[in-house]
Write a protein that holds these residues in place. Structure first.
Motif, mmCIF file in Angstrom:
data_model
loop_
_atom_site.group_PDB
_atom_site.id
_atom_site.type_symbol
_atom_site.label_atom_id
_atom_site.label_comp_id
_atom_site.label_asym_id
_atom_site.label_seq_id
_atom_site.Cartn_x
_atom_site.Cartn_y
_atom_site.Cartn_z
ATOM 1 N N ILE A 96 0.850 -1.197 0.000
ATOM 2 C CA ILE A 96 0.000 0.000 0.000
ATOM 3 C C ILE A 96 0.887 1.248 0.000
ATOM 4 N N PHE A 97 0.341 2.321 -0.576
ATOM 5 C CA PHE A 97 1.153 3.501 -0.872
ATOM 6 C C PHE A 97 0.509 4.754 -0.282
ATOM 7 N N GLN A 98 1.322 5.810 -0.250
ATOM 8 C CA GLN A 98 0.849 7.098 0.266
ATOM 9 C C GLN A 98 -0.379 7.596 -0.491
ATOM 10 N N GLN A 99 -0.367 7.433 -1.820
ATOM 11 C CA GLN A 99 -1.456 8.003 -2.634
ATOM 12 C C GLN A 99 -2.542 6.979 -2.951
ATOM 13 N N PHE A 100 -2.598 5.889 -2.197
ATOM 14 C CA PHE A 100 -3.655 4.865 -2.263
ATOM 15 C C PHE A 100 -3.676 4.073 -3.570
ATOM 16 N N GLU A 101 -3.446 4.769 -4.720
ATOM 17 C CA GLU A 101 -3.401 4.101 -6.018
ATOM 18 C C GLU A 101 -4.694 3.356 -6.349
ATOM 19 N N LEU A 102 -5.833 3.950 -6.006
ATOM 20 C CA LEU A 102 -7.123 3.366 -6.407
ATOM 21 C C LEU A 102 -7.475 3.880 -7.792
ATOM 22 N N VAL A 103 -8.392 3.174 -8.464
ATOM 23 C CA VAL A 103 -8.898 3.696 -9.746
ATOM 24 C C VAL A 103 -10.110 4.565 -9.394
ATOM 25 N N PRO A 104 -9.986 5.907 -9.576
ATOM 26 C CA PRO A 104 -11.011 6.808 -9.043
ATOM 27 C C PRO A 104 -12.404 6.564 -9.595
ATOM 28 N N SER A 105 -12.486 6.157 -10.883
ATOM 29 C CA SER A 105 -13.813 6.036 -11.503
ATOM 30 C C SER A 105 -14.493 4.706 -11.166
ATOM 31 N N LEU A 106 -13.770 3.797 -10.535
ATOM 32 C CA LEU A 106 -14.387 2.514 -10.179
ATOM 33 C C LEU A 106 -15.011 2.594 -8.785
ATOM 34 N N THR A 107 -15.979 1.706 -8.566
ATOM 35 C CA THR A 107 -16.567 1.663 -7.223
ATOM 36 C C THR A 107 -15.544 1.103 -6.245
ATOM 37 N N VAL A 108 -15.857 1.308 -4.983
ATOM 38 C CA VAL A 108 -15.015 0.782 -3.908
ATOM 39 C C VAL A 108 -14.882 -0.736 -4.061
ATOM 40 N N LEU A 109 -16.004 -1.415 -4.309
ATOM 41 C CA LEU A 109 -15.978 -2.875 -4.427
ATOM 42 C C LEU A 109 -15.097 -3.326 -5.596
ATOM 43 N N GLU A 110 -15.231 -2.645 -6.734
ATOM 44 C CA GLU A 110 -14.408 -3.009 -7.903
ATOM 45 C C GLU A 110 -12.924 -2.822 -7.600
ATOM 46 N N ASN A 111 -12.602 -1.727 -6.898
ATOM 47 C CA ASN A 111 -11.204 -1.507 -6.535
ATOM 48 C C ASN A 111 -10.686 -2.641 -5.660
ATOM 49 N N VAL A 112 -11.495 -3.060 -4.711
ATOM 50 C CA VAL A 112 -11.048 -4.144 -3.816
ATOM 51 C C VAL A 112 -10.854 -5.427 -4.632
ATOM 52 N N LEU A 113 -11.785 -5.667 -5.550
ATOM 53 C CA LEU A 113 -11.706 -6.894 -6.357
ATOM 54 C C LEU A 113 -10.437 -6.954 -7.199
ATOM 55 N N THR A 114 -9.916 -5.792 -7.604
ATOM 56 C CA THR A 114 -8.691 -5.833 -8.418
ATOM 57 C C THR A 114 -7.538 -6.476 -7.650
ATOM 58 N N GLY A 115 -7.657 -6.507 -6.336
ATOM 59 C CA GLY A 115 -6.625 -7.168 -5.522
ATOM 60 C C GLY A 115 -6.538 -8.661 -5.785
ATOM 61 N N SER A 116 -7.599 -9.240 -6.361
ATOM 62 C CA SER A 116 -7.585 -10.684 -6.634
ATOM 63 C C SER A 116 -7.026 -10.985 -8.017
ATOM 64 N N LEU A 117 -6.659 -9.940 -8.785
ATOM 65 C CA LEU A 117 -6.282 -10.173 -10.186
ATOM 66 C C LEU A 117 -5.037 -11.029 -10.341
ATOM 67 N N SER A 118 -4.158 -11.022 -9.336
ATOM 68 C CA SER A 118 -2.963 -11.860 -9.474
ATOM 69 C C SER A 118 -3.325 -13.348 -9.405
ATOM 70 N N ARG A 119 -4.545 -13.646 -8.954
ATOM 71 C CA ARG A 119 -4.940 -15.058 -8.815
ATOM 72 C C ARG A 119 -5.885 -15.532 -9.911
ATOM 73 N N VAL A 120 -6.378 -14.600 -10.733
ATOM 74 C CA VAL A 120 -7.286 -15.022 -11.814
ATOM 75 C C VAL A 120 -6.703 -14.620 -13.163
ATOM 76 N N ARG A 121 -7.124 -15.295 -14.219
ATOM 77 C CA ARG A 121 -6.557 -15.025 -15.549
ATOM 78 C C ARG A 121 -7.443 -14.076 -16.336
ATOM 79 N N GLY A 122 -6.819 -13.306 -17.207
ATOM 80 C CA GLY A 122 -7.565 -12.495 -18.163
ATOM 81 C C GLY A 122 -8.116 -11.210 -17.570
ATOM 82 N N PRO A 123 -8.505 -10.257 -18.444
ATOM 83 C CA PRO A 123 -9.032 -8.980 -17.972
ATOM 84 C C PRO A 123 -10.436 -9.136 -17.400
#
Ligand SMILES: Nc1ncnc2c1ncn2[C@@H]1O[C@H](COP(=O)(O)OP(=O)(O)OP(=O)(O)O)[C@@H](O)[C@H]1O
Length: 292
Positions: A96-123
């Protein structure tokens, strides 16, 4: 000053740096740095701006490669990792970083879900691309950081402290063994800073996380760290349990500069006041006569 713990193997160490030097051109960002961090420890890196804190953190998930020396994290020699092996390590290390590095236009839930991307394939496209189990997990993590009621709100509508809590929930989606935090409260007011550090400590205890976190505020470090590592000009000059930290050791790391949240705040206010004074002086100054 407490001698840095440079030798002696810690059998349960998840992180080992041995004699790490990192140069960028003529700048030596880290100089012969050695450090071991055991499972479950919360270590705070303290030091002036430019002392090498971020560089040290970035070596722990392979974002930097040492000029010389060894970096071992979760049993892997980090500088030699490539491709799949590097991704596998990073999936176990939250950052985690000082500037949070969230995607501003995404919902909170979508931002959290991106944390699982290293475990799933494809966009992934919106919420539809994620498995139901991932969504349930993400909601559980949001509940854990006290933001369940904000799940469907755009992340840029949240306060800084709330955004950092979203970033923590996102990191938890990785099921990390280690959490790295690079000045996670530098953009926050004192109250939110304390809340975020308290949350990190609480989650670390619950999940058995090992935490390495850089901070500028000595008072926060004393409140929330098990161990303080002090850096000066890229060298580890202090490595001590928080309970043993003395004022003279703090002075040796920092010299005579602001180190507590209150002092840093006072300096910020002074700087802001000075900027306002400078701006109004410029506005009040008589306009220059037009050049004939
Ligand atoms: N990619 C880079 N290229 C060139 N120099 C760099 C790079 N990264 C860091 N440095 C230099 O290395 C030194 C240590 O920087 P680093 O960011 O690790 O310090 P820090 O203690 O984290 O500072 P701060 O508290 O301001 O974040 C600084 O002199 C910095 O300018």
């Amino acid at each position: 000053m407490t001698a840095p713990a440079t030798t002696g193997p810690a059998p349960d160490a998840l992180i080992r740096l041995s004699g790490v030097t990192k140069t960028f051109g003529s700048t030596t960002a880290l100089k012969d740095a050695s450090l071991q961090v055991s499972r479950g420890e919360i270590v705070v890196l303290l030091g002036l701006s430019g002392s090498g804190k971020s560089t040290l953190l970035r070596h722990l998930d392979g974002l930097e490669i040492p000029t010389s020396g060894d970096v071992e994290v979760l049993g892997a020699a980090v500088p030699s990792l490539r491709g799949k092996a590097l991704r596998a390590l990073r999936s176990r290390v939250g950052f985690i970083f000082q500037q949070f590095e969230l995607v501003p236009s995404l919902t909170v839930l979508e931002n959290v879900l991106t944390g699982s991307l290293s475990r799933v394939r494809g966009p992934r496209l919106g919420l539809w691309g994620y498995a139901k189990t991932a969504k349930i997990q993400a909601l559980e993590h949001l509940d854990r950081v006290g933001l369940l009621d904000r799940a469907y709100q755009r992340s840029d509508t949240l306060s800084g402290g709330q955004q950092q809590r979203v970033a923590i929930a996102r990191a938890l989606m990785q099921k990390p063994d280690i959490l790295l935090a690079d000045e996670p409260v530098a953009s926050l007011d004192p109250e939110s800073s304390d809340q975020v550090m308290a949350l990190i400590r609480e989650i670390a205890a619950d999940e058995g996380l090992t935490v390495v976190c850089s901070l500028h505020q000595v008072d926060l470090a004393i409140n929330w760290a098990d161990r303080i590592v002090g850096l000066r000009h890229g060298e580890i000059v202090l490595d001590t349990p928080t309970t043993d930290l003395t004022k003279s050791e703090v002075m040796e790391i920092y010299g005579r500069v602001a180190t507590t949240t209150a002092e840093l705040r006072a300096v910020q206010v002074e700087l802001t006041d000075a900027a306002i004074d400078a701006a109004s002086a410029a506005t009040d100054a008589p306009a220059k006569a037009p050049v004939a």
